[in-house]
Design a protein around this motif. Sequence first.
Motif, PDB file in Angstrom:
ATOM      1  N   SER A  26      -8.330   7.334  31.967  1.00  0.00           N
ATOM      2  CA  SER A  26      -8.469   7.315  33.428  1.00  0.00           C
ATOM      3  C   SER A  26      -8.820   5.920  33.932  1.00  0.00           C
ATOM      4  O   SER A  26      -8.278   5.473  34.945  1.00  0.00           O
ATOM      5  N   LEU A  27      -9.715   5.243  33.218  1.00  0.00           N
ATOM      6  CA  LEU A  27     -10.092   3.888  33.608  1.00  0.00           C
ATOM      7  C   LEU A  27      -8.936   2.897  33.450  1.00  0.00           C
ATOM      8  O   LEU A  27      -8.945   1.831  34.064  1.00  0.00           O
ATOM      9  N   PHE A  28      -7.965   3.260  32.651  1.00  0.00           N
ATOM     10  CA  PHE A  28      -6.790   2.405  32.474  1.00  0.00           C
ATOM     11  C   PHE A  28      -5.675   2.757  33.476  1.00  0.00           C
ATOM     12  O   PHE A  28      -5.109   1.875  34.127  1.00  0.00           O
ATOM     13  N   ILE A  29      -5.378   4.027  33.627  1.00  0.00           N
ATOM     14  CA  ILE A  29      -4.211   4.449  34.414  1.00  0.00           C
ATOM     15  C   ILE A  29      -4.468   4.490  35.917  1.00  0.00           C
ATOM     16  O   ILE A  29      -3.636   4.038  36.707  1.00  0.00           O
ATOM     17  N   ILE A  30      -5.612   5.015  36.341  1.00  0.00           N
ATOM     18  CA  ILE A  30      -5.873   5.175  37.775  1.00  0.00           C
ATOM     19  C   ILE A  30      -5.811   3.848  38.533  1.00  0.00           C
ATOM     20  O   ILE A  30      -5.215   3.794  39.615  1.00  0.00           O
ATOM     21  N   PRO A  31      -6.389   2.760  38.008  1.00  0.00           N
ATOM     22  CA  PRO A  31      -6.238   1.491  38.740  1.00  0.00           C
ATOM     23  C   PRO A  31      -4.773   1.093  38.944  1.00  0.00           C
ATOM     24  O   PRO A  31      -4.403   0.635  40.030  1.00  0.00           O
ATOM     25  N   TRP A  32      -3.951   1.287  37.923  1.00  0.00           N
ATOM     26  CA  TRP A  32      -2.535   0.931  38.062  1.00  0.00           C
ATOM     27  C   TRP A  32      -1.835   1.824  39.079  1.00  0.00           C
ATOM     28  O   TRP A  32      -1.001   1.349  39.854  1.00  0.00           O
ATOM     29  N   ILE A  33      -2.173   3.087  39.112  1.00  0.00           N
ATOM     30  CA  ILE A  33      -1.592   3.996  40.107  1.00  0.00           C
ATOM     31  C   ILE A  33      -1.986   3.565  41.516  1.00  0.00           C
ATOM     32  O   ILE A  33      -1.200   3.667  42.461  1.00  0.00           O
ATOM     33  N   SER A  34      -3.204   3.043  41.655  1.00  0.00           N
ATOM     34  CA  SER A  34      -3.675   2.623  42.978  1.00  0.00           C
ATOM     35  C   SER A  34      -2.807   1.528  43.585  1.00  0.00           C
ATOM     36  O   SER A  34      -2.761   1.386  44.811  1.00  0.00           O
ATOM     37  N   LEU A  35      -2.100   0.777  42.753  1.00  0.00           N
ATOM     38  CA  LEU A  35      -1.251  -0.300  43.277  1.00  0.00           C
ATOM     39  C   LEU A  35      -0.074   0.229  44.094  1.00  0.00           C
ATOM     40  O   LEU A  35       0.515  -0.518  44.874  1.00  0.00           O
ATOM     41  N   PHE A  36       0.260   1.518  43.950  1.00  0.00           N
ATOM     42  CA  PHE A  36       1.308   2.103  44.787  1.00  0.00           C
ATOM     43  C   PHE A  36       0.903   2.101  46.259  1.00  0.00           C
ATOM     44  O   PHE A  36       1.751   2.202  47.146  1.00  0.00           O
ATOM     45  N   PHE A  37      -0.389   1.991  46.539  1.00  0.00           N
ATOM     46  CA  PHE A  37      -0.888   1.987  47.910  1.00  0.00           C
ATOM     47  C   PHE A  37      -1.008   0.576  48.479  1.00  0.00           C
ATOM     48  O   PHE A  37      -1.476   0.391  49.591  1.00  0.00           O
ATOM     49  N   LEU A  38      -0.583  -0.409  47.716  1.00  0.00           N
ATOM     50  CA  LEU A  38      -0.647  -1.803  48.134  1.00  0.00           C
ATOM     51  C   LEU A  38       0.773  -2.329  48.256  1.00  0.00           C
ATOM     52  O   LEU A  38       1.638  -1.982  47.443  1.00  0.00           O
ATOM     53  N   ASN A  39       1.026  -3.147  49.263  1.00  0.00           N
ATOM     54  CA  ASN A  39       2.393  -3.645  49.423  1.00  0.00           C
ATOM     55  C   ASN A  39       2.738  -4.672  48.345  1.00  0.00           C
ATOM     56  O   ASN A  39       1.873  -5.347  47.796  1.00  0.00           O
ATOM     57  N   GLY A  40       4.016  -4.766  48.057  1.00  0.00           N
ATOM     58  CA  GLY A  40       4.503  -5.635  46.990  1.00  0.00           C
ATOM     59  C   GLY A  40       4.194  -7.097  47.217  1.00  0.00           C
ATOM     60  O   GLY A  40       3.956  -7.854  46.265  1.00  0.00           O
ATOM     61  N   LYS A  41       4.176  -7.525  48.468  1.00  0.00           N
ATOM     62  CA  LYS A  41       3.879  -8.926  48.777  1.00  0.00           C
ATOM     63  C   LYS A  41       2.458  -9.283  48.339  1.00  0.00           C
ATOM     64  O   LYS A  41       2.225 -10.351  47.774  1.00  0.00           O
ATOM     65  N   ALA A  42       1.521  -8.389  48.583  1.00  0.00           N
ATOM     66  CA  ALA A  42       0.127  -8.633  48.182  1.00  0.00           C
ATOM     67  C   ALA A  42       0.002  -8.653  46.659  1.00  0.00           C
ATOM     68  O   ALA A  42      -0.728  -9.472  46.098  1.00  0.00           O
ATOM     69  N   ILE A  43       0.723  -7.765  45.995  1.00  0.00           N
ATOM     70  CA  ILE A  43       0.677  -7.737  44.529  1.00  0.00           C
ATOM     71  C   ILE A  43       1.218  -9.047  43.967  1.00  0.00           C
ATOM     72  O   ILE A  43       0.608  -9.651  43.082  1.00  0.00           O
TER      73      ILE A  43
END
Length: 155
Positions: A8-25
């Motif tokens: 969970s500590l590994f996967i959930i942070p990566w899933i959270s990036l779906f809520f951030l726009n690609g430009k910010a990433i």
Amino acid sequence: MVKVVIWSLFIIPWISLFFLNGKAIRRYMPVALFATVLNTILAQMAWSYNWWKFKETLFTWDKLAPLFTVYGVFLVGTIWIFYFTFRRFWIYIIVNLIIDLFYGMGLTKMLNKLEIRENGSFSPLQNLLAMTILALILYLYQIWQERIFEKEYVK
């Protein structure tokens, strides 16, 4: 239960990036990768000097620099912190202090209790100092990166 927490500590942070726009990433991924390099070095030092050790990790080969912290929570967390605080230095420092206190006083105690991690000779205060120095280095790095990108866009 332990593996569920670690995954969970590994996967959930990566899933959270779906809520951030690609430009910010794209903008903050370089500083996040730099943070990963620095955290990997810090984890190797921790292993060598017995500052702390991870007893449980995702794989048998990642005990030195555990993927779920270095390449999960810390990498993605760096992107989110910079997204919300960059160009507001004092907010950035305060947010980092709060998160580092939570990690040092809360999450590490939970990981220790679950026997995922064990304390060594590194105190919570030393951890806070190391993370604050790391945060300052990352902020300076991002300022440098922004200047490079500005020059690239002007051409």
